[in-house]
Enzyme design. Structure first.
Site, mmCIF file in Angstrom:
data_model
loop_
_atom_site.group_PDB
_atom_site.id
_atom_site.type_symbol
_atom_site.label_atom_id
_atom_site.label_comp_id
_atom_site.label_asym_id
_atom_site.label_seq_id
_atom_site.Cartn_x
_atom_site.Cartn_y
_atom_site.Cartn_z
ATOM 1 N N CYS A 2 -0.633 2.211 -11.820
ATOM 2 C CA CYS A 2 -1.606 1.865 -10.801
ATOM 3 C C CYS A 2 -2.711 2.906 -10.790
ATOM 4 C CB CYS A 2 -0.953 1.803 -9.423
ATOM 5 S SG CYS A 2 0.389 0.594 -9.304
ATOM 6 N N GLY A 28 -4.749 -1.366 -13.394
ATOM 7 C CA GLY A 28 -4.032 -2.431 -12.715
ATOM 8 C C GLY A 28 -4.945 -3.579 -12.369
ATOM 9 N N ASN A 101 1.016 5.759 -7.031
ATOM 10 C CA ASN A 101 1.148 5.433 -8.449
ATOM 11 C C ASN A 101 2.421 6.081 -8.961
ATOM 12 O OD1 ASN A 101 0.725 4.847 -11.187
ATOM 13 N ND2 ASN A 101 -0.518 6.673 -11.495
ATOM 14 N N GLY A 102 3.314 5.278 -9.546
ATOM 15 C CA GLY A 102 4.551 5.817 -10.086
ATOM 16 C C GLY A 102 5.732 4.926 -9.763
ATOM 17 N N TYR A 257 -2.370 5.380 -24.206
ATOM 18 C CA TYR A 257 -2.852 4.047 -23.865
ATOM 19 C C TYR A 257 -3.492 3.927 -22.489
ATOM 20 C CZ TYR A 257 -2.621 -0.922 -22.560
ATOM 21 O OH TYR A 257 -2.928 -2.180 -22.117
ATOM 22 N N THR A 303 -8.425 0.885 -27.112
ATOM 23 C CA THR A 303 -7.812 2.208 -26.989
ATOM 24 C C THR A 303 -7.543 2.899 -28.317
ATOM 25 O OG1 THR A 303 -5.732 1.006 -26.731
ATOM 26 C CG2 THR A 303 -6.738 1.882 -24.736
ATOM 27 N N ASP A 365 -3.447 0.560 -34.057
ATOM 28 C CA ASP A 365 -3.309 0.319 -32.622
ATOM 29 C C ASP A 365 -2.756 1.572 -31.966
ATOM 30 O OD1 ASP A 365 -3.526 -1.014 -30.258
ATOM 31 O OD2 ASP A 365 -2.134 -2.625 -30.757
ATOM 32 N N ASP A 366 -2.893 1.658 -30.638
ATOM 33 C CA ASP A 366 -2.398 2.838 -29.931
ATOM 34 C C ASP A 366 -0.880 2.922 -29.974
ATOM 35 O OD1 ASP A 366 -1.412 1.351 -27.362
ATOM 36 O OD2 ASP A 366 -3.475 0.708 -27.623
#
Length: 503
Positions: A2, A28, A101-102, A257, A303, A365-366
């Site tokens: 988030c 998000g 966030n978490g 990412y 990314t 790609d990442d």
């Protein structure tokens, strides 16, 4: 994952909070919310959808006050539900709201404690509501009618003692100020900035430094692992270490990412870290495949661009943009279900045939998570005329669930689990796959800030830095976060949370 933002200013903060969430939208896309305070009342709007869709002019005008917090969300458990959109609010004590966030890994245990011992009711399945009520209960125990920074710090210390897992949070205390804090391991990012105006200093917290940059705030520093920072309504600034044994081990997947490349997280430039990932990956390729026949290196936007560019430079191979991205499609990694991810890939990317036809192509790609997107992109490259398609991952094989707020639910859904590189290549349809070594990934990040001695790399090595994750919890994560569980979840509702005014 988030995105969170908190601002205490001298004038209205509604537009600044909106602009900050727009910048953090990549973290998000499921739901968004803002709550503000004018010192007497708080005003909130939250709902499912992108920031630009959740907030209309009427909502913005109603978000009054010089202090507020905001949140953008993507779900790690269950389906998208506006009932779990943030911020969350409780009216006692004082009136508190959180943007978090978490993932609090002992949320189920705490939910039971809150009901039995603290007499607090939790109305959703969100660990963020649990975190807020823990803080509210502890603040009520230590505080009086006149709140001080000492009361706030004692409440945060109690949160650290009771909560486990990863959490970066901003809590608005109506009429008093904003407190921001990180868990004792500093797993999720949080940064503080200040802006001087004619009326005095203004304060801002955000998940990433880019939000501060865009709004004209000067970066002061990151909130440290276990630390709490409190700014009051008079502009007073207070900071204290509130954890007994803090150990800074930030999540390395932010650099792989999640974060924007123009952000600086824990003193590390995300862009520079990704360049170094490409450099080290190229060196590994030269060691293991010195006689490679790669004609062109093509990134999978967005990314992986920095890693692909540096990889091409190190290998002395042409770098080309072979895919055009539709910027009005969300990030496929954080879409809530496998079927939706599959549908979105061809809507999101279109190949430029001339860059593929008759060539041996190295796609970069990442990371490779479930492999579904990689498989479809490789097929697109072959349909565009590629002779051979190789695939490079700037990250090591993802073989373990992430339990700290990133949607990597089940080992069985991770393409690298139980497979060698050759078997992954066969599974996704590539002629060859090369992964970054974990040591090289760590060094690519550490070079930006040598003071960080360790990172959370649990999705690569299965080592969970908080030390409380066992098979029982991982089985629970697999049960509630798998794509099957998400598609079957009754939480997939269409309930809209309208603007609320609290007294």
């Amino acid at each position: 994952m988030c995105g969170i933002v908190g601002i205490l200013a001298k004038g209205p903060v509604n537009q600044a909070l909106y602009d900050g969430l727009i910048v953090l939208q990549h973290r998000g896309q499921d739901a968004a919310g803002i709550i503000t305070s004018d010192g007497n009342r708080v005003y909130m709007r939250k709902d499912n959808g992108l920031v630009r869709d959740v907030f209309q002019t009427t909502h913005m005008l109603a978000l009054r006050g010089t202090m507020g917090i905001g949140h953008v969300r993507y779900p790690t458990a269950g389906c998208a539900s506006s009932a779990e959109a943030q911020p969350f609010y409780v009216n006692s004590p004082f009136g508190l709201a959180v943007a978090h966030n978490g993932n609090v890994t002992n949320a189920a245990e705490l939910r039971d404690e809150l009901f039995r011992e603290d007499q607090r009711h939790i109305n959703t399945d969100s660990d963020s509501e649990v975190l807020l009520n823990i803080f509210a209960h502890e603040l009520q125990k230590v505080g009086g009618v006149r709140l001080t920074e000492e009361h706030v710090f004692r409440a945060v210390s109690a949160v650290h003692r009771r909560c486990r897992g990863a959490y970066a949070a901003v809590i608005m205390i109506s009429g008093f100020g904003i407190v921001a804090f990180r868990d004792p391991y500093g797993i999720r990012p949080l940064i503080y900035g200040r802006r001087d105006t004619d009326g005095g200093g203004e304060h801002m917290f955000a998940s990433e430094s880019v939000a501060l940059d865009v709004l004209g705030y000067k970066i002061v520093r990151d909130v440290q692992a276990g630390e709490a920072v409190f700014v009051d309504m008079q502009g007073g600034f207070y900071a204290r270490q509130c954890a007994e044994n803090p150990r800074h081990t930030p999540c390395i997947f932010e650099h792989v990412y999640m974060a924007r490349p123009d952000s600086i997280i824990d003193g590390i430039s995300v862009y520079k870290a990704r360049l170094r990932m490409g450099e080290r990956l190229a060196r590994k390729l030269l060691r293991e495949w010195p006689d490679h026949d790669i004609d062109v290196i093509i990134p999978i936007p967005d990314t992986s661009r920095a890693a692909a560019l540096e990889m091409a430079t190190e290998l002395n191979v042409k770098y080309r943009e072979g895919f055009i991205k539709n910027r009005y499609i969300g990030r496929t990694f954080i879409m809530p279900g496998q079927a939706q991810r599959r549908r979105s890939v061809r809507q999101k990317l279109n190949a430029i045939d001339l860059e593929f036809r008759g060539k041996n192509v190295m796609l970069v790609d990442d990371s490779i998570v479930r492999g579904t997107t990689s498989m479809q992109i490789i097929q697109m490259a072959r349909e565009a005329g590629a002779n051979k398609v190789y695939f490079a991952s700037a990250a090591p094989p993802v073989r373990f669930p992430n339990v700290y707020g990133i949607d990597m639910p089940s080992s069985q859904e991770l393409i690298a689990t139980g497979r060698t590189e050759a078997e992954v290549a066969q599974a996704i349809g590539a002629d060859r796959v090369i992964y970054q070594d974990l040591h090289d990934l760590i060094e690519a990040a550490r070079e930006g800030n040598p003071r960080i001695t360790a990172f959370d790399t649990s999705c690569f090595d299965g080592v969970y830095v908080t030390g409380d994750i066992g098979k029982e919890y991982l089985d629970h994560v697999e049960h509630v976060r798998s794509d099957v569980a998400k598609c079957a979840s009754p939480m997939n509702d269409l309930v809209s949370t309208e603007l609320h005014t609290y007294y």
